[in-house]
Each structure stands twice: as structure tokens, then as C-alpha cells.
Design a protein around this motif. Structure first.
Motif, PDB file in Angstrom:
ATOM      1  N   GLY A 116       0.826  -1.192   0.000  1.00  0.00           N
ATOM      2  CA  GLY A 116       0.000   0.000   0.000  1.00  0.00           C
ATOM      3  C   GLY A 116       0.866   1.249   0.000  1.00  0.00           C
ATOM      4  O   GLY A 116       1.977   1.260   0.548  1.00  0.00           O
ATOM      5  N   LEU A 117       0.367   2.303  -0.652  1.00  0.00           N
ATOM      6  CA  LEU A 117       1.182   3.521  -0.780  1.00  0.00           C
ATOM      7  C   LEU A 117       0.327   4.762  -0.568  1.00  0.00           C
ATOM      8  O   LEU A 117       0.034   5.501  -1.504  1.00  0.00           O
ATOM      9  CB  LEU A 117       1.862   3.565  -2.156  1.00  0.00           C
ATOM     10  N   GLY A 118      -0.076   4.964   0.692  1.00  0.00           N
ATOM     11  CA  GLY A 118      -0.644   6.249   1.058  1.00  0.00           C
ATOM     12  C   GLY A 118       0.472   7.146   1.554  1.00  0.00           C
ATOM     13  O   GLY A 118       1.657   6.812   1.436  1.00  0.00           O
ATOM     14  N   PRO A 119       0.150   8.294   2.123  1.00  0.00           N
ATOM     15  CA  PRO A 119       1.198   9.192   2.599  1.00  0.00           C
ATOM     16  C   PRO A 119       2.146   8.552   3.613  1.00  0.00           C
ATOM     17  O   PRO A 119       3.335   8.888   3.642  1.00  0.00           O
ATOM     18  CB  PRO A 119       0.403  10.340   3.236  1.00  0.00           C
ATOM     19  N   PHE A 120       1.654   7.615   4.430  1.00  0.00           N
ATOM     20  CA  PHE A 120       2.513   7.060   5.477  1.00  0.00           C
ATOM     21  C   PHE A 120       3.548   6.091   4.915  1.00  0.00           C
ATOM     22  O   PHE A 120       4.737   6.202   5.222  1.00  0.00           O
ATOM     23  CB  PHE A 120       1.658   6.407   6.559  1.00  0.00           C
ATOM     24  N   ARG A 147      15.731  15.325   0.512  1.00  0.00           N
ATOM     25  CA  ARG A 147      15.402  15.790  -0.828  1.00  0.00           C
ATOM     26  C   ARG A 147      13.916  15.611  -1.133  1.00  0.00           C
ATOM     27  O   ARG A 147      13.406  16.159  -2.114  1.00  0.00           O
ATOM     28  CB  ARG A 147      16.218  15.027  -1.873  1.00  0.00           C
ATOM     29  N   TRP A 148      13.204  14.856  -0.291  1.00  0.00           N
ATOM     30  CA  TRP A 148      11.791  14.577  -0.540  1.00  0.00           C
ATOM     31  C   TRP A 148      10.870  15.491   0.258  1.00  0.00           C
ATOM     32  O   TRP A 148       9.698  15.195   0.420  1.00  0.00           O
ATOM     33  CB  TRP A 148      11.488  13.107  -0.209  1.00  0.00           C
ATOM     34  N   ALA A 188       8.993   5.171   2.515  1.00  0.00           N
ATOM     35  CA  ALA A 188       9.822   4.931   1.327  1.00  0.00           C
ATOM     36  C   ALA A 188      10.820   6.065   1.120  1.00  0.00           C
ATOM     37  O   ALA A 188      11.982   5.822   0.758  1.00  0.00           O
ATOM     38  CB  ALA A 188       8.929   4.773   0.096  1.00  0.00           C
ATOM     39  N   CYS A 189      10.383   7.305   1.349  1.00  0.00           N
ATOM     40  CA  CYS A 189      11.287   8.449   1.200  1.00  0.00           C
ATOM     41  C   CYS A 189      12.406   8.404   2.225  1.00  0.00           C
ATOM     42  O   CYS A 189      13.575   8.671   1.904  1.00  0.00           O
ATOM     43  CB  CYS A 189      10.508   9.754   1.346  1.00  0.00           C
ATOM     44  N   LEU A 190      12.080   8.076   3.470  1.00  0.00           N
ATOM     45  CA  LEU A 190      13.092   8.030   4.511  1.00  0.00           C
ATOM     46  C   LEU A 190      14.023   6.837   4.360  1.00  0.00           C
ATOM     47  O   LEU A 190      15.190   6.886   4.773  1.00  0.00           O
ATOM     48  CB  LEU A 190      12.420   8.001   5.887  1.00  0.00           C
ATOM     49  N   ALA A 230       6.858  12.687  -5.368  1.00  0.00           N
ATOM     50  CA  ALA A 230       7.749  11.821  -4.603  1.00  0.00           C
ATOM     51  C   ALA A 230       7.644  10.371  -5.066  1.00  0.00           C
ATOM     52  O   ALA A 230       8.658   9.698  -5.277  1.00  0.00           O
ATOM     53  CB  ALA A 230       7.434  11.936  -3.111  1.00  0.00           C
ATOM     54  N   ALA A 231       6.425   9.885  -5.225  1.00  0.00           N
ATOM     55  CA  ALA A 231       6.227   8.485  -5.616  1.00  0.00           C
ATOM     56  C   ALA A 231       6.852   8.188  -6.973  1.00  0.00           C
ATOM     57  O   ALA A 231       7.459   7.131  -7.175  1.00  0.00           O
ATOM     58  CB  ALA A 231       4.738   8.160  -5.637  1.00  0.00           C
ATOM     59  N   GLU A 232       6.712   9.123  -7.898  1.00  0.00           N
ATOM     60  CA  GLU A 232       7.255   8.903  -9.243  1.00  0.00           C
ATOM     61  C   GLU A 232       8.774   9.006  -9.277  1.00  0.00           C
ATOM     62  O   GLU A 232       9.414   8.511 -10.214  1.00  0.00           O
ATOM     63  CB  GLU A 232       6.634   9.906 -10.207  1.00  0.00           C
ATOM     64  N   GLY A 233       9.363   9.607  -8.245  1.00  0.00           N
ATOM     65  CA  GLY A 233      10.811   9.741  -8.218  1.00  0.00           C
ATOM     66  C   GLY A 233      11.536   8.645  -7.465  1.00  0.00           C
ATOM     67  O   GLY A 233      12.768   8.581  -7.487  1.00  0.00           O
ATOM     68  N   LEU A 234      10.801   7.762  -6.799  1.00  0.00           N
ATOM     69  CA  LEU A 234      11.409   6.716  -5.983  1.00  0.00           C
ATOM     70  C   LEU A 234      11.552   5.419  -6.769  1.00  0.00           C
ATOM     71  O   LEU A 234      10.573   4.905  -7.308  1.00  0.00           O
ATOM     72  CB  LEU A 234      10.560   6.460  -4.737  1.00  0.00           C
ATOM     73  N   ALA A 235      12.748   4.880  -6.796  1.00  0.00           N
ATOM     74  CA  ALA A 235      12.981   3.618  -7.500  1.00  0.00           C
ATOM     75  C   ALA A 235      12.357   2.442  -6.763  1.00  0.00           C
ATOM     76  O   ALA A 235      12.123   1.384  -7.355  1.00  0.00           O
ATOM     77  CB  ALA A 235      14.482   3.390  -7.674  1.00  0.00           C
ATOM     78  N   SER A 236      12.070   2.597  -5.473  1.00  0.00           N
ATOM     79  CA  SER A 236      11.549   1.483  -4.666  1.00  0.00           C
ATOM     80  C   SER A 236      10.047   1.295  -4.800  1.00  0.00           C
ATOM     81  O   SER A 236       9.500   0.313  -4.294  1.00  0.00           O
ATOM     82  CB  SER A 236      11.894   1.720  -3.191  1.00  0.00           C
ATOM     83  N   VAL A 237       9.370   2.212  -5.470  1.00  0.00           N
ATOM     84  CA  VAL A 237       7.909   2.159  -5.578  1.00  0.00           C
ATOM     85  C   VAL A 237       7.496   1.446  -6.857  1.00  0.00           C
ATOM     86  O   VAL A 237       8.010   1.736  -7.936  1.00  0.00           O
ATOM     87  CB  VAL A 237       7.315   3.582  -5.550  1.00  0.00           C
TER      88      VAL A 237
END
Length: 474
Positions: A26-30, A85-86, A35-37, A121-128
Motif C-alpha cells: 500500500g502507498l498512502g502518505p505514510f 530531498r523529498w 519509502a522516502c526516509l 515523490a512516488a514517481e521519483g522513488l525507484a523502490s515504488v
């Protein structure tokens, strides 16, 4: 945000990819904040699976002038790492909006720009990974690995630097792919709460989560009733009230609350979102926690004071313009029953202060009745590994772990009954993610504040003494 909750079969598809240290579902804000951290940590291999093809945060309530109820500092990362950076400020800088935001002089971002920020942020993360609905989660301890040699080989390719080597959770997606992770973080979000009587009645009632897609149809009705007491109910009421002169509907707003109360936002009250209060709340018995959550509704389920005033001012303007709306606001009222006859709802209502039962007939019905957490069906194969209470809810510990070992499965925004009303609060998301990362890595990657509140919760140690008259000496 979401993940499929269907369940079927046993692990059969070949495992693909390595064994991850952490799999977020799941990928809500939390989970996005987590993922950002996790992104800059070279010694942590994390992947995050989202069912939908793109991120969208409450699209059914993306009203043009709606703002967050928390300041921009409550973004995905800043309260854990202001240099990330996020951050929201970096998003503004990268998109050319930093100076306009500065000139606007408001700490509260528009809901739409927060949605844009999360998508950035989501589009910039390789882990998503998008388009990966989860249908089943199993654990290798419960599987016959001889029947899955590829899975067995994958588990023994390397050692887990954080422990628990040789075992993993097997996360199966709708495509049949299996993703392996030694730990899980559940961020599937909450689901709209629909009153049982309305669900049983059927008909075209809608939850506030689906308001915008159905707004045009709703405005074609001769009568519209909104049920709810919080920010969503107020935003929908204001939106429909503002456009009522161009339509011919009667607008009613019903709330169980004794008044249309504003959210309490004083500074000492805000300390109830502190780590200290959360720890204090966890130590209370379940009955006391439930009572406090009911009593604290004005702290997190109220309406912003500005919006309350806007609604009052809007009534005045419409009256001066001679377009006084046909509208009714009724507080202290509970919806006790509902029937749909193919044309309209007949609602059974009770005024909680006078004790009077009365009724209302309405064609359109909007339920702004909030959201609730649940344990998704895809966890059924591993439910025996989880700590659940007598109502089937997660029993999260101080590190947000919900598995019996206390180190493998973590939850985001599913622990309101154990940790208090801060569970859905965006301002505490970065702190919770920091705590989860500390539990996973064995170190405080991001320092966890131990004390931020001025006040004490519970009895302070230096005041622990027998009351006067019970043998106490001074």
C-alpha cells in the motif's frame, strides 16, 4: 493507498527478485513517507507495492479550495529529516512554486498541491512499484519448501544483515509474481465507514470519498442530506450550499455532535500528538482508551474554525443576495434507520438531547461518516503470526509491530485503538516511520524525540506519594 484484499490458493508462482529487507504494501502518505526516509539508506533494501496504477490521495474530495488541516512541516519527511530531498519545500523549489507559496503566507498547503507533492515523490522513488495488487501473503515457515525449490534457493542466497536469515514473507500479486521480504509494513489505509442501516437499505447513497465523481448526479436531486460532523461533511455542505442558487434542491446537514464544533487547535492540546502522550495512551486499559477516543473527537474529527466561519458568512451573503437557500442544519441527531423505495430514502432519526424520534425523506444521501481500519483478507494465511485483539484489530506495540515476534510486521494508520488519535495524523507519520526504521535496522537512523511536551501525562514520578491522611509525611 490500496491493495487488493482477495485471497486464493497457495504460493505457486516462481519467486522473482531478491529477498528484500522490507516490503511495504500500500502507498498512502505514510508508507510513501517511509519509502522516502528509507531511500538514502544503503544497507536497507526496501520495495513498496501499490495496487493502483498511480497515486491519488482522496480524489473524491479534491475540492479546489480545500486545504490540509496540518502545516506544511507535516509532509512526508521533514519532522524526521528536514534536509531530505523529498521535503515539501524541495518539491516547491523543483516545480517553481516556492516563492508563490512564500508570498501566499499560509502554513497550510492546498489539498491539491499536497496530492501533487505525493505524486512527485512516488514517481521519483525507484523502490515504488505501481499496478501490483497484493492477493496473498504467506510465510516460508508455513510452506513446504521442497515443493518450491526456487523459493528455497532464493532464501539461502545471502544472509540478512538485520537478522531473521533463512525465512521470509511471500507476497503474491495479482499477476502471480512473488515478492520476498523479511519484514512487512502494512500501509493499505482505511476504508470508508458506511452505516449498517444505509448499507442494508441499498440505493444510491454515497460516501464522502466518492463525492466529486457523483456531484453532478447529486445536484439533479430535489433534496440532498449530508450525515456527518467532521471536515469532509462541512466541505461538502459548503460546496453544495455555494452552488445551491443555480439548482433547485433542499439541503440538509445532520450531525450527532451537540454542535457544529471547530477542531481544537490550541498549543497544549497539540501536545497530545506527542510521543509522550502516545506512550501514555498505550499504557491505559482498553476501556479507558475507547472512552478517551470518544471524548477526544473534537481534537481530530472537528471542522477547521475558518471553515465554520466561512459557512456562516456564506449563509449571510446568500440571504443578502436574495438567494437564501432552502437548507436545514440539525445537531445532536442520530440516524437510526433507513429505507430506499426506488425514488428516495426514508430516514429514521432521533434527537439525542430531546429524545424525540422523527423522520426525513431525501433523494440524495451523502455519508461523511469517516473511515475505519481493518485487517485485509490477503493476510489470512499469516493471521496466526499476528497479534490481534478480541475484535480482530491489530495490537501494535510501541514500535508499531503487530506480529507475535514483535519485529517482522508493522502497521501504518491501523493502530488508533492502541496509540490514540495520532494514528491518522499526517504530522506523526514521519515519527512513526522513524520508529519502524529503527526497529528494522537496529539503530536510530533518524533521531526519535523522547520528550517534546511541556505537560506530564499520568502521575509524574516526583509526585508519587501517598495522599494526605494516609500516613504521608511532608
Amino acid at each position: 493507498m490500496s491493495a487488493s484484499t482477495s485471497s486464493a490458493g497457495t504460493a505457486a508462482a516462481p519467486s522473482t527478485g531478491r529477498v528484500h529487507d522490507l516490503v511495504g504494501i500500500g502507498l498512502g502518505p505514510f508508507n510513501l513517507g517511509l519509502a522516502c526516509l528509507a531511500d538514502p539508506l544503503d544497507d536497507l533494501d526496501a520495495v513498496f507495492l501499490e495496487a493502483r496504477d498511480e497515486l491519488a490521495w482522496h480524489p473524491g474530495m479534491m475540492l479546489d479550495d480545500a486545504t490540509l488541516q496540518v502545516p506544511f512541516l507535516a509532509d512526508l519527511v521533514t519532522m524526521a529529516d528536514p534536509t531530505s530531498r523529498w521535503s515539501f519545500l524541495n518539491f516547491l523549489k523543483q516545480t517553481g512554486q516556492l516563492y508563490p507559496f512564500y508570498v501566499r503566507e499560509s502554513f497550510y498547503p492546498l489539498r491539491r498541491e499536497y496530492d501533487d507533492y505525493c505524486r512527485w515523490a512516488a514517481e521519483g522513488l525507484a523502490s515504488v512499484r505501481f499496478g501490483c495488487p497484493v492477493v496473498r501473503v504467506e510465510h516460508t515457515d508455513d510452506l513446504d519448501l521442497d515443493a518450491h525449490p526456487g523459493l528455497r534457493d532464493r532464501l539461502h542466497e545471502g544472509l540478512d544483515p538485520h537478522g531473521a536469515a533463512g525465512a521470509a514473507y511471500v507476497v503474491t500479486t495479482a499477476s502471480g509474481e512473488t515478492v520476498l521480504g523479511r519484514r512487512l509494513v502494512l500501509g493499505v489505509g482505511t476504508r470508508p465507514r458506511v452505516l449498517d442501516s444505509v448499507r442494508a437499505a441499498g440505493g444510491p447513497a454515497l460516501h464522502s470519498a466518492d463525492y466529486l465523481p457523483h456531484k453532478q448526479r447529486l445536484q439533479q436531486q430535489r433534496s440532498i442530506t449530508i450525515v456527518g460532523s467532521g471536515q469532509s461533511a462541512a466541505e461538502i455542505y459548503r460546496d453544495l450550499l455555494a452552488e445551491s442558487p443555480g439548482h433547485d434542491y433542499e439541503l440538509t446537514w445532520l450531525t450527532r455532535s451537540p454542535r457544529f464544533f471547530p477542531m481544537e487547535y490550541t498549543k497544549l492540546t497539540l501536545e497530545l500528538t506527542s510521543p509522550e502522550y502516545s506512550a501514555y495512551f498505550q499504557g491505559l486499559d482498553a476501556g479507558t482508551r475507547e472512552r478517551l477516543l470518544r471524548e477526544q473527537r473534537s481534537l481530530y474529527k472537528g471542522i477547521s474554525g475558518d471553515l465554520v466561519d466561512e459557512i456562516s458568512d456564506l449563509h449571510y451573503r446568500l440571504r443578502v443576495q436574495g438567494a437564501g437557500p432552502r437548507t436545514t442544519l440539525v445537531s445532536a441527531t442520530t440516524l437510526t434507520g433507513a429505507r430506499w423505495d426506488g425514488e428516495a430514502y426514508d430516514l429514521d432519526l432521533r434527537h439525542d438531547e430531546t429524545g424525540e424520534d422523527f423522520g426525513l425523506r431525501t433523494e440524495g444521501l451523502v455519508l461523511a461518516t469517516g473511515y475505519e481500519a481493518s485487517v485485509p483478507d490477503f493476510l489470512d494465511p499469516v493471521r496466526h503470526r499476528l497479534r490481534l485483539d478480541e475484535r480482530g484489530r491489530y495490537l501494535a506495540d510501541s514500535r508499531y509491530a503487530v506480529d507475535r515476534a514483535g519485529r517482522e510486521v508493522f502497521v501504518q494508520n491501523g493502530e488508533e485503538h492502541t496509540h490514540g488519535f495520532v494514528a491518522p495524523d499526517l504530522g506523526m507519520g514521519a515519527y512513526r516511520s522513524s520508529a519502524i526504521l529503527a526497529a528494522v535496522t537496529g539503530r536510530e537512523v533518524y533521531p526519535l524525540e523522547k520528550r517534546v511536551a511541556v505537560q506530564s501525562f499520568g502521575v509524574p514520578d516526583h509526585l508519587r506519594r501517598a495522599p494526605a491522611g494516609q500516613g504521608a509525611t511532608r
